[in-house]
Design a protein around this motif. Structure first.
Motif, mmCIF file in Angstrom:
data_model
loop_
_atom_site.group_PDB
_atom_site.id
_atom_site.type_symbol
_atom_site.label_atom_id
_atom_site.label_comp_id
_atom_site.label_asym_id
_atom_site.label_seq_id
_atom_site.Cartn_x
_atom_site.Cartn_y
_atom_site.Cartn_z
ATOM 1 N N ILE A 159 41.271 16.790 25.419
ATOM 2 C CA ILE A 159 42.725 16.695 25.306
ATOM 3 C C ILE A 159 43.354 17.557 26.388
ATOM 4 C CG2 ILE A 159 44.729 17.203 23.865
ATOM 5 C CD1 ILE A 159 43.121 16.552 21.440
ATOM 6 N N ASP A 160 44.251 16.935 27.163
ATOM 7 C CA ASP A 160 44.965 17.657 28.222
ATOM 8 C C ASP A 160 46.221 18.281 27.620
ATOM 9 O OD1 ASP A 160 46.111 18.628 30.492
ATOM 10 O OD2 ASP A 160 46.515 16.690 31.424
ATOM 11 N N THR A 161 46.230 19.584 27.443
ATOM 12 C CA THR A 161 47.358 20.244 26.785
ATOM 13 C C THR A 161 48.600 20.325 27.675
ATOM 14 O OG1 THR A 161 46.673 22.471 27.478
ATOM 15 C CG2 THR A 161 45.753 21.614 25.420
ATOM 16 N N THR A 162 48.481 19.908 28.939
ATOM 17 C CA THR A 162 49.657 19.878 29.812
ATOM 18 C C THR A 162 50.756 19.014 29.200
ATOM 19 O OG1 THR A 162 48.236 20.141 31.759
ATOM 20 C CG2 THR A 162 50.463 19.331 32.138
ATOM 21 N N LYS A 163 50.349 17.981 28.478
ATOM 22 C CA LYS A 163 51.319 17.029 27.917
ATOM 23 C C LYS A 163 52.090 17.586 26.734
ATOM 24 C CE LYS A 163 48.625 13.046 29.462
ATOM 25 N NZ LYS A 163 47.921 11.808 29.076
ATOM 26 N N VAL A 164 51.661 18.744 26.200
ATOM 27 C CA VAL A 164 52.378 19.348 25.077
ATOM 28 C C VAL A 164 52.720 20.819 25.346
ATOM 29 C CG1 VAL A 164 51.444 17.797 23.329
ATOM 30 C CG2 VAL A 164 50.178 19.869 23.920
ATOM 31 N N ASN A 165 52.456 21.284 26.563
ATOM 32 C CA ASN A 165 52.718 22.680 26.904
ATOM 33 C C ASN A 165 54.221 22.873 27.136
ATOM 34 O OD1 ASN A 165 52.774 24.877 29.448
ATOM 35 N ND2 ASN A 165 51.477 25.407 27.726
ATOM 36 N N LEU A 166 54.896 23.516 26.184
ATOM 37 C CA LEU A 166 56.347 23.664 26.266
ATOM 38 C C LEU A 166 56.762 24.807 27.184
ATOM 39 C CD1 LEU A 166 57.322 23.106 22.513
ATOM 40 C CD2 LEU A 166 56.854 21.433 24.317
ATOM 41 N N PHE A 167 56.083 25.942 27.081
ATOM 42 C CA PHE A 167 56.416 27.109 27.908
ATOM 43 C C PHE A 167 55.133 27.800 28.342
ATOM 44 C CE2 PHE A 167 59.857 26.804 24.705
ATOM 45 C CZ PHE A 167 60.933 26.593 25.547
ATOM 46 N N ASP A 168 55.145 28.349 29.545
ATOM 47 C CA ASP A 168 54.031 29.212 29.937
ATOM 48 C C ASP A 168 54.160 30.579 29.267
ATOM 49 O OD1 ASP A 168 56.309 29.846 31.390
ATOM 50 O OD2 ASP A 168 55.182 30.552 33.129
ATOM 51 N N ASP A 169 55.422 30.983 29.031
ATOM 52 C CA ASP A 169 55.682 32.257 28.373
ATOM 53 C C ASP A 169 57.078 32.155 27.746
ATOM 54 O OD1 ASP A 169 56.021 34.821 27.517
ATOM 55 O OD2 ASP A 169 55.995 35.744 29.502
ATOM 56 N N VAL A 170 57.151 32.206 26.416
ATOM 57 C CA VAL A 170 58.448 32.018 25.765
ATOM 58 C C VAL A 170 59.423 33.140 26.116
ATOM 59 C CG1 VAL A 170 57.507 30.674 23.845
ATOM 60 C CG2 VAL A 170 57.622 33.166 23.664
ATOM 61 N N ALA A 171 58.909 34.311 26.444
ATOM 62 C CA ALA A 171 59.784 35.436 26.786
ATOM 63 C C ALA A 171 60.455 35.236 28.144
ATOM 64 C CB ALA A 171 58.992 36.739 26.764
ATOM 65 N N ASP A 172 59.754 34.612 29.075
ATOM 66 C CA ASP A 172 60.280 34.402 30.421
ATOM 67 C C ASP A 172 59.714 33.103 30.984
ATOM 68 O OD1 ASP A 172 61.521 34.705 32.852
ATOM 69 O OD2 ASP A 172 60.039 36.106 33.647
ATOM 70 N N PRO A 173 60.240 31.955 30.546
ATOM 71 C CA PRO A 173 59.671 30.655 30.949
ATOM 72 C C PRO A 173 59.823 30.393 32.446
ATOM 73 C CG PRO A 173 61.140 30.445 29.055
ATOM 74 C CD PRO A 173 61.363 31.799 29.628
ATOM 75 N N LYS A 174 58.693 30.122 33.077
ATOM 76 C CA LYS A 174 58.703 29.743 34.490
ATOM 77 C C LYS A 174 58.037 28.395 34.707
ATOM 78 C CE LYS A 174 58.846 34.379 36.541
ATOM 79 N NZ LYS A 174 59.110 35.094 35.291
ATOM 80 N N ALA A 175 57.417 27.864 33.668
ATOM 81 C CA ALA A 175 56.751 26.566 33.748
ATOM 82 C C ALA A 175 56.702 25.976 32.338
ATOM 83 C CB ALA A 175 55.340 26.710 34.327
ATOM 84 N N GLY A 176 56.317 24.705 32.280
ATOM 85 C CA GLY A 176 56.237 24.037 30.987
ATOM 86 C C GLY A 176 57.256 22.913 30.880
ATOM 87 N N LEU A 177 57.078 22.068 29.879
ATOM 88 C CA LEU A 177 57.948 20.907 29.706
ATOM 89 C C LEU A 177 59.398 21.294 29.445
ATOM 90 C CD1 LEU A 177 55.630 18.669 27.474
ATOM 91 C CD2 LEU A 177 55.931 18.559 29.949
#
Length: 478
Positions: A159-177
């Motif tokens: 399973i490729d979690t890229t398709k459900v990855n919302l944030f790289d870091d909820v405190a300081d989002p720099k990537a994610g859907l």
């Protein structure tokens, strides 16, 4: 011959009794264990086969447990995505309301901020057994789905979690859907450059001398000035954008705006922050000389797509004139309106023929340079609403991305459920196979036990009788 040293009858009876006792011990062992092959000495082949099958069945049991955990894990992430979708739907409704001029963007931003925090909370709390696919660095996760006893291999579902990855870091989002959603701030949005989008059919762009298509541009910092770009070539929309960006004519179009192609439309963007843009595209068709002197004709093909704001331009007796289309839908209505126009009726007479062509006839001289400009207006924006529009676009994209991610998780869960059912059937088959090799038939064992007990009693009596034979010899000496 009778012998006091060797009692052959007793020996025979004793051997028979021992054999019976051995059989009874074996039979009682089967009764107590329920197994007819409990160790390799009972049947080496069956014991070996059943041992391997039991080992494989144990591995399948572990697979079933793993699948159950994987399903629970997917349920956790699916629930978090469903909650996130509700937050996004709320944001979409608020942004739609914020698109209305005069909306209180600061108040709406407070509500948006609450939803953004909810999205972060949903992503950060979606942890199962130390794993969180919604937050952190995306990767490829392998879920156990089966065990191949023949090749001693564990098979897995990737399973490729890229398709459900919302944030790289909820405190300081720099990537994610949801990175762009997390950065939405319509209350303190920068004064971005205004832009407008023109829906143009590139195949109809005309650069023929005398009837070149034109793009008219107005900027809010110079409302009384119209920038004009005259089409110089044909090709794709990107070619047209490149020509605009290279234009250094009298209006200095290239220094004030920038052209690009976005979603299949020609986008005209101000180069100055905080300046709005409005634009229109004139698809120009040239008229032809009429059959009578002093006349010109626009054929019905040129008038296709007649709409409000279109212009008919011509020169009558060396005077440039124009008529702006209102509600007219055909050449006959155009002719009636032109003949009623105060400025035009003194110069020309307008008529239409049976083919739907518009004909202009000069009253005192000639008519020339007649063109029809079919105008396409851009979708105007104001820089104050650009942040709202871009935010709404980011939310819409996020909703589509989460919908795709949820569908992916759902499809994989369905696959795991199917695999779990198959593993259950396979495990039952192995259990039945092991039983066929080593389990005792209790009906048969019970019947044999009764027979052996009888044989044991008879053996004891036979041995007793054989032992009494020696006593008979004493009588011979009395």
């Amino acid at each position: 011959m009778s012998s006091i040293n060797t009692n052959l009858s007793a020996i025979t009876a004793l051997q028979s009794l021992k054999a019976t006792q051995t059989s009874m011990n074996k039979n009682q062992n089967q009764i107590s264990t329920g197994l007819r092959v409990s160790e390799a000495s009972h049947n080496a082949s069956y014991w070996s086969i059943s041992t391997k099958m039991k080992s494989d069945n144990g591995a399948l049991g572990a697979v079933k447990d793993s699948i159950k955990q994987s399903k629970a894990m997917i349920d956790t992430y699916t629930s978090a995505l469903d909650k996130s979708m509700k937050y996004l739907d709320t944001m979409k409704a608020k942004l739609t309301a914020g698109s209305n001029p005069g909306a209180d963007l600061a108040a709406i931003q407070v509500e948006l901020k609450s939803s953004i925090e909810g999205l972060k909370s949903a992503a950060g709390s979606a942890t199962f057994n130390g794993q969180n696919w919604l937050e952190g660095s995306p990767s490829t996760v392998k879920l156990v789905t089966s065990y191949d006893g023949e090749s001693q291999k564990v098979n897995s579902l990737e399973i490729d979690t890229t398709k459900v990855n919302l944030f790289d870091d909820v405190a300081d989002p720099k990537a994610g859907l949801l990175k762009n959603v997390a950065n939405i701030d319509i209350a303190t949005a920068p004064k971005a450059q205004g832009y407008t989008d023109l829906a143009i059919d590139a195949a109809k762009v005309n650069a023929t001398a005398g009837s070149e298509d034109k793009i008219y541009i107005k900027l809010s910092d110079a409302p009384n000035t119209t920038l004009t770009f005259t089409v110089t070539g044909t090709g794709s929309l990107q070619d047209l954008a490149d020509d605009i960006n290279a234009d250094a004519g009298a209006d200095n179009v290239d220094s004030k705006i920038e052209a690009s192609v976005v979603d299949g439309k020609l986008r005209i963007t101000s180069k100055t922050a905080g300046v709005d843009v409005s634009a229109s595209f004139s698809d120009t068709a040239a008229g032809a000389a009429g059959t009578a002197a002093g006349t010109m004709k626009l054929d019905t093909t040129a008038l296709t797509g007649l709409s409000q704001g279109d212009k008919i331009k011509f020169t009558a007796n060396a005077v440039p004139l124009s008529f702006t289309v209102g509600s007219e839908k055909n050449a006959a209505e155009l002719a009636a309106s032109i003949n009623a126009d105060t400025n035009l009726k003194t110069q020309v007479t307008a008529t239409s023929d049976d083919d739907g062509n518009l004909i202009l006839t000069s009253k005192t001289g000639t008519v020339s340079a007649m063109t029809f400009e079919n105008t396409t207006k851009g979708v105007d924006t104001t820089y104050g609403q650009i942040a709202v529009k871009d935010a709404l676009k980011a939310v819409d994209k996020a909703i589509n991305d989460l919908r795709a991610g949820s569908a992916m998780l759902g499809a994989n869960k369905a696959l795991l459920e199917t695999q779990e059912e198959f593993i259950g059937v396979l495990s039952d088959s192995l259990t039945a196979g092991v039983s066929a090799f080593i389990d005792a038939d209790m009906n048969e064992v019970s019947t044999r036990n009764q027979a052996l007990q009888t044989q044991q009693q008879l053996g004891v009596q036979a041995l007793s009788m054989a032992n009494q034979n020696s006593q008979m010899i004493l009588k011979l000496f009395q």
